[in-house]
Design an enzyme around this catalytic site. Sequence first.
Site, PDB file in Angstrom:
ATOM      1  N   ALA A 317       0.824  -1.205   0.000  1.00  0.00           N
ATOM      2  CA  ALA A 317       0.000   0.000   0.000  1.00  0.00           C
ATOM      3  C   ALA A 317       0.860   1.257   0.000  1.00  0.00           C
ATOM      4  O   ALA A 317       0.576   2.229  -0.714  1.00  0.00           O
ATOM      5  CB  ALA A 317      -0.936  -0.009   1.208  1.00  0.00           C
ATOM      6  N   HIS A 441      15.524   6.008  26.811  1.00  0.00           N
ATOM      7  CA  HIS A 441      15.526   4.769  27.596  1.00  0.00           C
ATOM      8  C   HIS A 441      14.356   4.801  28.587  1.00  0.00           C
ATOM      9  O   HIS A 441      14.129   5.817  29.227  1.00  0.00           O
ATOM     10  CB  HIS A 441      16.834   4.634  28.361  1.00  0.00           C
TER      11      HIS A 441
END
Length: 462
Positions: A317, A441
């Site tokens: 797509a 993090h």
Amino acid sequence: MASYDVIFIGSGPGGYVGAIRAAQLGLRTACVEGRETLGGTCLNVGCIPSKALLHATHMLHEAEHNFAEMGLGGGKPKVDWGKMQSYKDDVIAQNTKGIEFLFKKNKVDWIKGWASIPAPGKVKVGDDVHEARAIVIASGSESASLPGVEVDEKVVVTSTGALELGRIPKRLAVIGGGVIGLEMGSVYARLGAQVTVLEYLDRLIPGNDMEVARTFQRILKKQGMEFILGAAVQGVEATRTKAKVSYTLKKDDSAQTLEADVVLLATGRRPFTDGLGLDTLGVTLSKRRQVEVDGRYETSVKGVYAIGDAITGPMLAHKAEDEGYAVAEILAGQAGHVNYATIPGVIYTHPEVASVGETEETLKEAGRAYKVGKFSFMGNGRAKANFAADGFVKILADKDTDRILGAHIIGPMAGDLIHEICVAMEFGAAAEDLARTCHAHPTYSEAVREAALACGDGALHA
């Protein structure tokens, strides 16, 4: 008779994106669509509804296997198949109506009906003929057939029928070990079906990195799916309630059978150009019936263009979207360009599989010197906390220049993580550029950085 600068035939991702972009650039634009809703296969019976079912069944898997370990009780959830189908249909409706809104907002005319091209510059829909300076074929694709397999969309189904089965089958046979077969097989395996995949080749997901393919098969097998590789399907005998698949094992040429309640034919797709009149018009087609185009997406007939699944290249797509965007800009006098080397591919199972660029196999075949940076999600704190530590990130870089040549991810959110690497490749980045970029993090994306570090002195958390 209406006259336009450009008429797009088909309102899938290529057609609707191209039409909107053309209108934004000041072109008088129309889009022909014969379905009752816009969005093509992708929004109606492809990408969007399948992702809805994948999401719902992944939630079921989490509830059944991981909730208790996180201290979440409440008993085993019950599956209301009818309600799940309604949820899927609502997701489809929201998306297709969204395209209709965007057409109105951008003044794109929706010509309802099925199109043909009787002559250059003319599009016939019903009894009406519309004129256009340019015509763009964005008619998409349909499920490929297989000799000896007759589809009824009830017992023997394509992806379309698989999305709306009347009941959850106890046994599902999947013919084809590619993206569609594995995604839909994964849905029904989570719902309790005994899923067996028959693949003609000796591996799954052909074209993908071999190490990823082997790891993927092992993980899916652990989830309950069975695989018969090297299986040449000869035919399917179906009754109203069940079917029997006949196949030959290539390794010993032995004849075998497999019984199932439903058989999913997932052997790929082919361009859908029936009824457009391309042969009469003189448009050159390949042996595979793909429309042949030049570097500007123009066919052998001046003023007639083609994009998406109708032409060569991966039937994705987002590939069609990029081509729709590009051809609109070309028609508006701009450059218009698609970098095919940075188009990613994604399989939306759990874990997800994503890839971009070269594989180790293609680099070896080309004789190109390369290096590999690999990092396992077992070393990623976020993945371990979320019961998603299966898989790895692999980055391939040029041995001398360190320029990123490709990447392959099997793991959580792989379909999103791959795009950081796509952007890096678009700018010609080296693995070191990724390695020196700060990553938040704790995130899954740290695994990408670690794989980039592994292309140099080594990962930090391996």
